[in-house]
Design an enzyme around this catalytic site. Sequence first.
Site, mmCIF file in Angstrom:
data_model
loop_
_atom_site.group_PDB
_atom_site.id
_atom_site.type_symbol
_atom_site.label_atom_id
_atom_site.label_comp_id
_atom_site.label_asym_id
_atom_site.label_seq_id
_atom_site.Cartn_x
_atom_site.Cartn_y
_atom_site.Cartn_z
ATOM 1 N N GLU A 199 -9.898 2.353 -5.133
ATOM 2 C CA GLU A 199 -9.596 3.759 -4.871
ATOM 3 C C GLU A 199 -8.453 4.284 -5.739
ATOM 4 O O GLU A 199 -7.506 4.887 -5.234
ATOM 5 C CB GLU A 199 -9.269 3.932 -3.382
ATOM 6 C CG GLU A 199 -10.463 3.597 -2.506
ATOM 7 C CD GLU A 199 -10.150 3.597 -1.018
ATOM 8 O OE1 GLU A 199 -11.026 3.987 -0.241
ATOM 9 O OE2 GLU A 199 -9.036 3.166 -0.634
ATOM 10 N N HIS A 255 -2.966 3.093 -4.714
ATOM 11 C CA HIS A 255 -2.341 2.645 -3.458
ATOM 12 C C HIS A 255 -0.891 2.216 -3.656
ATOM 13 O O HIS A 255 -0.424 1.285 -2.994
ATOM 14 C CB HIS A 255 -3.157 1.484 -2.852
ATOM 15 C CG HIS A 255 -4.449 1.936 -2.231
ATOM 16 N ND1 HIS A 255 -4.539 2.380 -0.942
ATOM 17 C CD2 HIS A 255 -5.702 2.029 -2.738
ATOM 18 C CE1 HIS A 255 -5.795 2.721 -0.670
ATOM 19 N NE2 HIS A 255 -6.519 2.530 -1.752
ATOM 20 N N ASP A 312 0.870 -1.190 0.000
ATOM 21 C CA ASP A 312 0.000 0.000 0.000
ATOM 22 C C ASP A 312 0.900 1.231 0.000
ATOM 23 O O ASP A 312 2.130 1.109 -0.073
ATOM 24 C CB ASP A 312 -0.968 -0.019 1.201
ATOM 25 C CG ASP A 312 -2.331 0.566 0.833
ATOM 26 O OD1 ASP A 312 -2.345 1.715 0.379
ATOM 27 O OD2 ASP A 312 -3.352 -0.126 0.972
HETATM 28 C C1 ACM Z 1 -10.884 -0.733 0.519
HETATM 29 O O1 ACM Z 1 -11.391 -0.668 1.656
HETATM 30 N N1 ACM Z 1 -10.309 0.334 0.005
HETATM 31 C C2 ACM Z 1 -10.927 -1.935 -0.259
#
Ligand code: ACM
Length: 632
Positions: free
Chosen positions: A353, A277, A202
């Site tokens: 995201e 991410h 991440d």
């Molecule tokens: C997530 O909670 N962004 C998968």
Amino acid sequence: MKRISCFFLLLITGLSGYAQNNIIPAPVEYETTNAMFMLDNRTSLDVRTEDPEVQKYVTIFSEFLAYSGNQIAFKHVDSPDQNNKAIIISLNNSLDSKLGSEGYELVVNDNTVELTALKAPGIFNGLQTLRQLLPRNFEQKQEYGMGIGMIMGCKITDYPRFGWRGLMLDVSRHFFTVEDVKAYLDKMAQYKFNVFHWHLTDDEGWRIEIKSLPKLTEVGAWRVERHGRFGETRPYPAEGEKASYGGFYTQEQIKDVIQYAAARNIRIVPEIDIPGHSMAALAAYPELSVNKEPKFVNPGSKFAEWFGDGHFEMLIENTLNPADEKVYEFVDKVMTEVAALFPGEYIHMGGDECFHGYWEKSPEVQKFMKKNKIANTHELQSYFVKRVEKIINSKGKKMIGWDEILEGGLAEGAAVMSWRGMAGGIEAAKMGHEVVMSPTTYAYIDYSQGDHSVENPIYADLHLEKTYSFEPVPEGIDAKYILGAQANLWTEVIPNLPFAMYMTYPRAFAVAEVAWSPKEKKDWVSFINRTEQHFARFEAAKTNISTAVLEPIVSLKKEGDKLICTLENNASNTEIYYTIDNTYPMNYGIKYTEPFEIPEGNLSLRTQTYRNGRPIGRELIISREDLAKRVK
Ligand code: ACM
């Protein structure tokens, strides 16, 4: 004589904390009999199969018994009697096929416990049930002596509703050592979870060694150390500041964890979260971004703006460049090594995201889209995801991703993990794709589980009752597409293992039961009563668990100018007491019976749950000012 033995039984069981059927997840069929088995030093483990998996599972069970001071020999027992008792473990092909590979039958008699299954994983699960039938003091480390393990006679037939019963642990936002991960696996196995989703990468850290891309861990695994809440007050790294917080798993360590998990009937689904991410990966290889600017591994600083309607903006670029062939070479290298390491069927590619702003502004990306007839950035993300799927498939694996991978067109064979509610899962299942349901609304176990006056507040709440009401198969959807259910533990506000356990349990009990037990058996009262027995097991094991469910649930509303307070509690046999005059909420004081007014003044609500005249859970103290802010 019978009466005397009954008395004896009650006495002993009282002393040893004898466990009734407090099994979590609830078994499919459970029937008591008049038998009674006492596990003591006249008991042997009689394993009547050569199956190596079974041998491994039983060895782990014997280690658990040894931990609690019970050295039980492996020995064949021809004709068990009172002085030669046996836990007999065998595989039997002629059992009902409904048991599947993970189901089992367990029969507790006077001199034998018989555990049978079609396949080894069934034996593993049966042993977890047997463990829960033993008194809670078996969860406690005992150097000496023999605990007496009284088990009431019973017949259990049990098998799971779903084949995917998962927990996700984010090891990027905070790093968890190999020992931490093993402890996490140990507990999940006890509750028959069989999938560990390992969120390995991440913005805040890349945690898996990729030998062909060494900078991923040399650079990407480390960030400058910051304290305080994520996304609020943590400053960006200063010029020349040493990155000292972090860590990663070497491939040897990963192999060790995979084996450890396999020995507990858990397969691991590794997640490499791309194309968003990816700030830690870009700190190592900034050339993979659109702007190719130097990056840092985010130390928990705010770098995104969230607009509350699901839209967001990344103030620092954290996305891979989908228009650059080098990015696909990078993905190929990563997936080659990930696929070689992890024996499981699935690799998770994240996909959530992903901010498209830098793609939209980039002439290079726009040119690429034009050339490839890609109409918009949703389709561009879909293009990326489809290419990643091809890469993953070429390594012999299936791809799974968060529900954003539906946007712009879902890759052909992809499985979807539905997190933004169930809608993504429903859409994917309707198209004939496999789905794992892990919606925020029921399964995000980083959310606060109790009152914010005593819990780590986060932007959302998820109480145990709500998690327990989770139904993974939506109305009108063919259940065959729903692989199962999963809870996710994001760790922005979870710095270490003790707190990870506290946040995971007891809500993971609820998910375990949702994913294992028949839908018709769902019963909150039974569940909460069993859960309370497991609080005691966790206490014996010296492992944190949240008992927030025992505390009052405080809600506020306005009626005209009046501030009205409602108190609730969903545990069994409880009463709530409260005061609004800054005195202690005593038993026999003011008992809550109906909503009441919080008057004006410099005062606090103080409230406490009681059972049988004794306080349970924590006292909540909430100032009038805070109460007023809670009006919905
Ligand atoms: C997530 O909670 N962004 C998968």
